[in-house]
Each structure stands twice: as structure tokens, then as C-alpha cells.
Design a protein around this motif. Structure first.
Motif, PDB file in Angstrom:
ATOM      1  N   LYS A   1     -40.196 -12.765  33.276  1.00  0.00           N
ATOM      2  CA  LYS A   1     -39.967 -14.157  32.912  1.00  0.00           C
ATOM      3  C   LYS A   1     -38.730 -14.683  33.645  1.00  0.00           C
ATOM      4  N   ILE A   2     -38.747 -15.982  33.934  1.00  0.00           N
ATOM      5  CA  ILE A   2     -37.586 -16.631  34.546  1.00  0.00           C
ATOM      6  C   ILE A   2     -37.245 -17.871  33.738  1.00  0.00           C
ATOM      7  N   GLU A   3     -35.978 -18.021  33.429  1.00  0.00           N
ATOM      8  CA  GLU A   3     -35.479 -19.231  32.773  1.00  0.00           C
ATOM      9  C   GLU A   3     -34.444 -19.869  33.700  1.00  0.00           C
ATOM     10  N   VAL A   4     -34.637 -21.146  34.016  1.00  0.00           N
ATOM     11  CA  VAL A   4     -33.743 -21.844  34.937  1.00  0.00           C
ATOM     12  C   VAL A   4     -32.707 -22.637  34.135  1.00  0.00           C
ATOM     13  N   LYS A   5     -31.443 -22.435  34.472  1.00  0.00           N
ATOM     14  CA  LYS A   5     -30.354 -23.164  33.831  1.00  0.00           C
ATOM     15  C   LYS A   5     -29.550 -23.905  34.902  1.00  0.00           C
ATOM     16  N   SER A   6     -29.251 -25.174  34.629  1.00  0.00           N
ATOM     17  CA  SER A   6     -28.495 -25.974  35.591  1.00  0.00           C
ATOM     18  C   SER A   6     -27.183 -26.449  34.974  1.00  0.00           C
ATOM     19  N   SER A   7     -26.209 -26.686  35.846  1.00  0.00           N
ATOM     20  CA  SER A   7     -24.892 -27.156  35.397  1.00  0.00           C
ATOM     21  C   SER A   7     -24.425 -28.285  36.303  1.00  0.00           C
ATOM     22  N   SER A   8     -24.064 -29.409  35.709  1.00  0.00           N
ATOM     23  CA  SER A   8     -23.597 -30.559  36.489  1.00  0.00           C
ATOM     24  C   SER A   8     -22.084 -30.546  36.679  1.00  0.00           C
ATOM     25  N   ASN A   9     -21.378 -29.708  35.925  1.00  0.00           N
ATOM     26  CA  ASN A   9     -19.909 -29.653  36.051  1.00  0.00           C
ATOM     27  C   ASN A   9     -19.451 -28.443  36.873  1.00  0.00           C
ATOM     28  N   LEU A  10     -20.398 -27.800  37.569  1.00  0.00           N
ATOM     29  CA  LEU A  10     -20.120 -26.683  38.476  1.00  0.00           C
ATOM     30  C   LEU A  10     -19.479 -25.496  37.760  1.00  0.00           C
ATOM     31  N   GLU A  11     -19.844 -25.307  36.500  1.00  0.00           N
ATOM     32  CA  GLU A  11     -19.421 -24.136  35.728  1.00  0.00           C
ATOM     33  C   GLU A  11     -20.669 -23.421  35.230  1.00  0.00           C
ATOM     34  N   ARG A  12     -20.644 -22.092  35.248  1.00  0.00           N
ATOM     35  CA  ARG A  12     -21.818 -21.327  34.805  1.00  0.00           C
ATOM     36  C   ARG A  12     -21.764 -21.067  33.304  1.00  0.00           C
ATOM     37  N   VAL A  13     -21.775 -22.162  32.569  1.00  0.00           N
ATOM     38  CA  VAL A  13     -21.830 -22.099  31.112  1.00  0.00           C
ATOM     39  C   VAL A  13     -23.116 -22.807  30.705  1.00  0.00           C
ATOM     40  N   HIS A  14     -24.035 -22.064  30.105  1.00  0.00           N
ATOM     41  CA  HIS A  14     -25.365 -22.605  29.819  1.00  0.00           C
ATOM     42  C   HIS A  14     -25.729 -22.424  28.341  1.00  0.00           C
ATOM     43  N   ILE A  15     -26.619 -23.275  27.873  1.00  0.00           N
ATOM     44  CA  ILE A  15     -27.137 -23.169  26.508  1.00  0.00           C
ATOM     45  C   ILE A  15     -28.422 -22.345  26.524  1.00  0.00           C
ATOM     46  N   PHE A  16     -28.488 -21.363  25.631  1.00  0.00           N
ATOM     47  CA  PHE A  16     -29.666 -20.498  25.518  1.00  0.00           C
ATOM     48  C   PHE A  16     -30.217 -20.553  24.097  1.00  0.00           C
ATOM     49  N   THR A  17     -31.483 -20.224  23.979  1.00  0.00           N
ATOM     50  CA  THR A  17     -32.039 -19.960  22.653  1.00  0.00           C
ATOM     51  C   THR A  17     -31.994 -18.451  22.448  1.00  0.00           C
ATOM     52  N   ALA A  18     -31.999 -18.040  21.201  1.00  0.00           N
ATOM     53  CA  ALA A  18     -31.954 -16.605  20.905  1.00  0.00           C
ATOM     54  C   ALA A  18     -33.159 -15.891  21.510  1.00  0.00           C
ATOM     55  N   GLU A  19     -34.311 -16.545  21.524  1.00  0.00           N
ATOM     56  CA  GLU A  19     -35.527 -15.925  22.064  1.00  0.00           C
ATOM     57  C   GLU A  19     -35.406 -15.651  23.560  1.00  0.00           C
TER      58      GLU A  19
END
Length: 326
Positions: A183-201
Motif C-alpha cells: 500500500k502507498i499513502e501520499v502525504k503533502s506539505s505546503s510549509n516544507l516540513e515533513r509533518v503529516h496527519i495520519f489515521t491509526a489505520e
């Protein structure tokens, strides 16, 4: 030469008659012509064998398209005029980038029709086409930034057809790309920081599953690429007709009635492709499933990937096709 290039070379009729088109025959599709009406709108005209199917079918009018079966038209081609009956699709917009989107979908439609289609075949083929444009009147299902990030991953991949094959059919699915154990989940950041929101699943998959997080920086700029620009780059690498239809269907459903506005938003292409990193779910800080009470669901949290070591996908011991396609 693309359909848009052909269309732009056709002179707009000077007579204000919605059933009069200047048109050009399409050599690859002997049953079809591309034309323009007096409003400057692109038109696809399709000839088919008469079988009375049109008598039981309603014409369709949506925000962006009008579809009419068995319409008697006057078509001017190479200076000569002829009256004939066609199935006619009109795209009601003068924006060139949007016209190119319409014509890209039309090309998929034409590729899926036999050389001598019946009215019934044309009507059945039109169903998917209409649903794509019906989606553009509905509520958006995802942010433009999220969709752009998913498309840049497809565009940058070794095999975009593999990724599109495993791409979510509906934007609300838990994973953006799902091949069962991969599986692949894509996360993007507009403030150029690798801080992303995830679900527990997303970070607590079943034991036999591997989840890869694709982290991308998406900076909005005035001279970047739009969703439609990325789509154009991806399309040139596709040969499968069904996958072409799928990518148009997902883009339309995702953007919904914000299509015209969001299709103009641009992001920095160089920053995005140079920032793309991959992470294994095991390496990311998370709320462990064992710590989530049985009656608690839809748990979400932020996780910082700044100090997490990225993964070299070529060294992953995998047997499936999804990761090999990235």
C-alpha cells in the motif's frame, strides 16, 4: 498532432446556428469528426449505424457538456457543406486548458468505439463519458493539493499504468494506492516540513501488509504546473484505454464543482519531485493499535518525519507489482 491542435486550426463559423459546425475528419477514427460551433466551443461528431436506439434515449445537458443523439447537422469541411445525422457532444467552455481536458477524454471515448459503431454502441460508450462530466457538478471529495501530490507520484513513477491500476477508485478510501499486501499513502506539505496527519489505520496495517508513505512538498507558485499539466504529462505515457478513463474519472470526481477554479492552481514541479521521499510505516512514530480502546475509532494524529530515515525502494524485499512500478 493532438486533438486540441486540430481543433484550434478550425475556423469558427460566422453564422449563429447551433446546428452548423465547421469540422475536420479524424483519420484515425473514420466515424468521427472534430468541429467548432459559432460560439467557439469544441464539438465531437460521431456517425453510427441507424438502429433506433436514439428513440428511447434522452439528450443530456450538463454544466460543461451537451450530448444529443441523431442530430441533423450542417457540417462544413474543406469548404464543402453537407447535411447529415450525428451523435454530437459539445463542450461549453472557451478556456483552452479545459478544452484540452475535454478532448483528452473524448480521445479515450473514440479509442473505445469500433470502426463502424451502431447507435447502441455509441450510447453505451457515452455513459462513462457523461458520468465523468456529471462529477464536475458535485461536491469536491479531496483537496487540490492532495490530488496534485498523488499525480506527481504517478508522473514520476517508472510505470504510471501500474500505479493508476492500484489507485483508489474513490478518494475517500483509506490508502491512495492499494495492492493488498502493498500500500502507498501520499502525504503533502505546503510549509516544507515533513509533518503529516495520519489515521491509526494507515500506520497500523495488518501484519502481512507493508505501507509506504510518500512525502512530498507542494508549494503553490504562479509559474508551476496545474493538475491538468500533470495529467497531460501522464497521458503521454499511457496506452491502456481503461486506465486513461480511470484517471479522468478520479480527477473529475475529486475536483467536483471546483474544477474550473482549482484546475488553474499551480505548484512548484521542481520542489515537488526533488522533495519526494519514501518511508516505511514501521519507522514512523504513531499511536499503537494496542493503545486504542475498542470503542474508539477514526483516531488521527500528527507525526514528524524530519528525523526519520527515508527508504530506498530498490532495496525493499517485495514480490508485488506496486512498489516495482514507483
Amino acid at each position: 498532432m493532438s486533438l486540441l491542435d486540430v481543433f484550434l486550426e478550425i475556423e469558427i463559423p460566422k453564422t449563429e446556428n447551433l446546428k452548423l459546425f465547421n469540422a475536420t475528419a479524424l483519420s484515425d477514427f473514420p466515424f468521427a469528426k472534430i468541429g467548432v460551433n459559432y460560439l467557439g466551443f469544441p464539438v465531437i461528431l460521431i456517425s453510427s449505424k441507424f438502429d433506433q436506439t436514439h428513440l428511447s434515449q434522452k439528450n443530456i445537458k450538463l454544466k460543461y457538456i451537451e450530448l444529443t443523439h441523431n442530430l441533423e447537422c450542417k457540417v462544413s469541411e474543406n469548404g464543402k457543406s453537407k447535411i447529415d445525422n450525428f451523435s454530437v457532444i459539445v463542450f461549453k467552455n472557451n478556456e483552452e486548458t479545459l478544452q484540452n481536458y475535454f478532448l483528452g477524454i473524448a480521445l479515450s471515448l473514440l479509442n473505445s468505439i469500433s470502426k463502424k459503431p451502431t447507435q447502441r454502441e455509441v450510447f453505451e460508450t457515452f455513459k462513462n463519458f457523461v458520468e465523468i462530466f456529471r462529477s464536475l457538478t458535485e461536491t469536491p471529495t479531496k483537496t487540490i493539493q492532495g490530488l496534485w501530490a498523488e499525480l506527481i507520484l504517478i508522473e514520476q513513477s517508472k510505470n504510471p499504468e501500474t500505479l493508476i491500476n492500484y489507485w483508489h477508485n474513490i478518494p475517500e478510501e483509506k490508502f491512495d494506492f492499494n495492492a493488498d499486501s502493498e500500500k502507498i499513502e501520499v502525504k503533502s506539505s505546503s510549509n516544507l516540513e515533513r509533518v503529516h496527519i495520519f489515521t491509526a489505520e494507515q500506520l497500523n496495517p495488518p501484519i502481512n501488509c507493508q505501507v509506504i508513505i510518500a512525502s512530498i512538498f507542494t508549494k503553490q507558485v504562479s509559474n508551476g504546473l496545474t493538475i491538468l499539466d500533470l495529467l497531460d504529462k501522464i497521458e503521454k505515457r499511457l496506452t491502456d484505454i481503461e486506465l486513461r478513463e480511470k484517471i479522468f474519472r478520479i480527477v473529475s470526481k475529486t475536483l467536483g464543482n471546483n474544477f474550473e477554479q482549482t484546475a488553474k492552481i499551480k505548484y512548484d514541479y521542481e520542489i515537488a519531485k526533488n522533495s519526494l521521499r519514501f518511508y516505511q510505516h514501521q519507522d514512523i512514530a504513531k499511536v499503537e493499535k494496542i493503545n486504542i480502546p475498542n470503542k474508539v475509532s477514526e483516531v488521527k494524529f500528527k507525526s514528524d518525519l524530519t528525523l526519520v530515515k527515508s527508504t530506498d525502494l530498490t532495496k525493499l524485499l517485495v514480490s508485488g507489482q506496486l512498489y516495482k512500478g514507483i
